[in-house]
Design a protein around this motif. Structure first.
Motif, mmCIF file in Angstrom:
data_model
loop_
_atom_site.group_PDB
_atom_site.id
_atom_site.type_symbol
_atom_site.label_atom_id
_atom_site.label_comp_id
_atom_site.label_asym_id
_atom_site.label_seq_id
_atom_site.Cartn_x
_atom_site.Cartn_y
_atom_site.Cartn_z
ATOM 1 N N ASP A 84 -18.701 6.965 -23.580
ATOM 2 C CA ASP A 84 -18.301 7.458 -22.267
ATOM 3 C C ASP A 84 -16.784 7.603 -22.192
ATOM 4 N N ALA A 85 -16.129 7.740 -23.359
ATOM 5 C CA ALA A 85 -14.675 7.895 -23.411
ATOM 6 C C ALA A 85 -14.325 9.348 -23.116
ATOM 7 N N ASP A 86 -13.654 9.579 -22.001
ATOM 8 C CA ASP A 86 -13.361 10.930 -21.538
ATOM 9 C C ASP A 86 -11.873 11.232 -21.637
ATOM 10 N N SER A 87 -11.567 12.522 -21.647
ATOM 11 C CA SER A 87 -10.183 12.991 -21.662
ATOM 12 C C SER A 87 -9.980 13.927 -20.481
ATOM 13 N N PHE A 88 -8.858 13.753 -19.795
ATOM 14 C CA PHE A 88 -8.527 14.575 -18.640
ATOM 15 C C PHE A 88 -7.119 15.130 -18.783
ATOM 16 N N SER A 89 -6.892 16.227 -18.097
ATOM 17 C CA SER A 89 -5.558 16.784 -17.961
ATOM 18 C C SER A 89 -5.250 16.896 -16.476
ATOM 19 N N LEU A 90 -4.086 16.382 -16.079
ATOM 20 C CA LEU A 90 -3.644 16.464 -14.681
ATOM 21 C C LEU A 90 -2.384 17.316 -14.633
ATOM 22 N N GLU A 91 -2.467 18.438 -13.957
ATOM 23 C CA GLU A 91 -1.303 19.304 -13.767
ATOM 24 C C GLU A 91 -0.925 19.286 -12.295
ATOM 25 N N LEU A 92 0.352 19.043 -12.040
ATOM 26 C CA LEU A 92 0.837 18.957 -10.671
ATOM 27 C C LEU A 92 2.168 19.684 -10.548
ATOM 28 N N GLN A 93 2.405 20.216 -9.374
ATOM 29 C CA GLN A 93 3.707 20.805 -9.087
ATOM 30 C C GLN A 93 4.772 19.741 -9.277
ATOM 31 N N ARG A 94 5.805 20.070 -10.021
ATOM 32 C CA ARG A 94 6.762 19.051 -10.456
ATOM 33 C C ARG A 94 7.501 18.374 -9.305
ATOM 34 N N ASP A 95 7.734 19.105 -8.213
ATOM 35 C CA ASP A 95 8.574 18.556 -7.149
ATOM 36 C C ASP A 95 7.793 17.804 -6.073
ATOM 37 N N LEU A 96 6.517 17.503 -6.308
ATOM 38 C CA LEU A 96 5.764 16.694 -5.358
ATOM 39 C C LEU A 96 6.338 15.285 -5.294
ATOM 40 N N ASP A 97 6.204 14.661 -4.134
ATOM 41 C CA ASP A 97 6.646 13.273 -3.980
ATOM 42 C C ASP A 97 5.905 12.391 -4.986
ATOM 43 N N VAL A 98 6.628 11.453 -5.588
ATOM 44 C CA VAL A 98 6.038 10.642 -6.651
ATOM 45 C C VAL A 98 4.874 9.805 -6.133
ATOM 46 N N ARG A 99 4.899 9.416 -4.872
ATOM 47 C CA ARG A 99 3.792 8.637 -4.313
ATOM 48 C C ARG A 99 2.534 9.495 -4.167
ATOM 49 N N VAL A 100 2.733 10.764 -3.844
ATOM 50 C CA VAL A 100 1.605 11.688 -3.771
ATOM 51 C C VAL A 100 1.047 11.943 -5.173
ATOM 52 N N LYS A 101 1.946 12.080 -6.160
ATOM 53 C CA LYS A 101 1.507 12.228 -7.544
ATOM 54 C C LYS A 101 0.713 11.008 -7.990
ATOM 55 N N LEU A 102 1.153 9.834 -7.576
ATOM 56 C CA LEU A 102 0.455 8.606 -7.938
ATOM 57 C C LEU A 102 -0.956 8.606 -7.340
ATOM 58 N N GLY A 103 -1.093 9.116 -6.122
ATOM 59 C CA GLY A 103 -2.410 9.232 -5.514
ATOM 60 C C GLY A 103 -3.299 10.212 -6.262
ATOM 61 N N LEU A 151 0.839 -1.193 0.000
ATOM 62 C CA LEU A 151 0.000 0.000 0.000
ATOM 63 C C LEU A 151 0.878 1.247 0.000
ATOM 64 N N LEU A 152 0.673 2.119 -1.013
ATOM 65 C CA LEU A 152 1.415 3.374 -1.110
ATOM 66 C C LEU A 152 0.569 4.572 -0.701
ATOM 67 N N GLY A 153 -0.744 4.436 -0.771
ATOM 68 C CA GLY A 153 -1.622 5.543 -0.420
ATOM 69 C C GLY A 153 -3.071 5.154 -0.586
ATOM 70 N N VAL A 154 -3.957 6.059 -0.207
ATOM 71 C CA VAL A 154 -5.395 5.823 -0.284
ATOM 72 C C VAL A 154 -6.070 7.106 -0.767
ATOM 73 N N VAL A 155 -7.031 6.959 -1.666
ATOM 74 C CA VAL A 155 -7.839 8.088 -2.135
ATOM 75 C C VAL A 155 -9.259 7.860 -1.621
ATOM 76 N N THR A 156 -9.795 8.840 -0.897
ATOM 77 C CA THR A 156 -11.106 8.673 -0.281
ATOM 78 C C THR A 156 -11.988 9.882 -0.559
ATOM 79 N N GLN A 157 -13.285 9.637 -0.677
ATOM 80 C CA GLN A 157 -14.272 10.710 -0.804
ATOM 81 C C GLN A 157 -14.599 11.233 0.580
#
Length: 289
Positions: free
Chosen positions: A236-255, A154-160
């Motif tokens: 239902d084929a969708d397209s998304f763009s994800l922009e993140l601060q480049r220096d975030l931890d890779v595990r946080v980016k994965l989340g 387990l590297l992380g959890v995404v929750t509503q």
């Protein structure tokens, strides 16, 4: 056609970027290599592209069988970097009965695969009987959850989060501390009236802000892109763009990347013809999947 990247990047340029004249500067090159390695220090193998990424495009592939038959098939995506080069693919693993009976509420594993066809991460979405859509139940049994794993770890959890009439999703570390919040305000007609995507320009793109839990500053944004009238209404084929601060931890980016897939299934796994993704509370409570 999108290019496919078959090699992992070297942070800030790697040894392959050196010219022949650089061979005369071995001490400097060695120091540069050490600096480069420190940028991706602790990055799990295969996630180097994610570690150095600032913007990632996530494009869902149109499933011909789904268009022709109307039956829900497993979702597939490609992930592109800022140069429109394919860096990863994502493939859903789910049960056929769950897809047919539970629609967008279904449980699944989303495999993140590099261009050597190696699994580098897995997002495990748990089945919830309700809690879909913009206004959801406060009960914990209804709140959406997705685990971020790698090789069974387990590297992380995404929750509503339990918030009425708004979207708030937490990206948590494996230890349970909240790293990021993904937020969106009140209901938009794109979700409640999907046909409105053709007549309401303001609803053609939907954005979710990403903020750091520690200080509240914005560190990224998720944008659901307009794919064109035919694609939006018939698939239902969708397209998304994800922009993140480049220096975030890779595990946080994965989340944060896992949160994009959760958002897709929670709000956009539908089309204007069948509305099969409209999974309101109780829509699958009687399903045995």
């Amino acid at each position: 056609m999108d290019q496919v990247v078959t090699e992992q990047p070297a942070a800030l340029g790697g040894p392959d970027d050196q010219s022949p004249s650089d061979a005369d500067q071995e001490p400097a090159a060695a120091g540069a290599d050490a600096a480069q390695q420190s940028v991706i220090s602790g990055c799990p193998p295969g996630l180097e592209h994610l570690a150095v990424a600032h913007r990632i495009k996530i494009k869902q592939q149109v499933e011909l069988a789904e268009v022709l038959t109307g039956l829900e098939t497993a979702n597939h995506y490609i992930l592109l970097n800022e140069q429109n080069q394919q860096i990863y693919a994502a493939a859903e693993q789910s049960d056929c009965l769950a897809r047919c009976c539970c629609g967008a509420s279904r449980a699944f594993d989303m495999l993140l695969i590099d261009n050597q066809r190696m699994e580098v991460a897995r997002f495990v979405r748990h089945y919830r009987c309700c809690g879909m859509g913009w206004c959801s139940c406060w009960s914990r049994c209804c709140l959406q959850r997705m685990d971020v794993t790698r090789s069974g770890q387990l590297l992380g959890v995404v929750t509503q989060d339990p918030r009425p009439c708004s979207t708030s999703i937490s990206v948590r570390t494996a230890e349970g501390s909240t790293a990021l919040r993904v937020r969106r305000g009140c209901c938009r007609c794109t979700v409640s009236v999907p046909c409105c995507t053709c007549c309401c320009p303001g609803c053609r793109e939907v954005s979710f802000t990403i903020s750091a839990e520690e200080d509240g500053r914005q560190v990224g944004v998720v944008t659901k892109k307009w794919s064109g009238a035919a694609r939006e209404l018939l698939t239902d084929a969708d397209s998304f763009s994800l922009e993140l601060q480049r220096d975030l931890d890779v595990r946080v980016k994965l989340g944060a990347l896992a949160a994009v897939f959760l958002i897709d299934f929670m709000f956009f796994e539908q089309n204007g013809m069948s509305q099969k993704g409209r999974s309101g509370p109780g829509s699958c409570c009687c399903c045995c999947c």
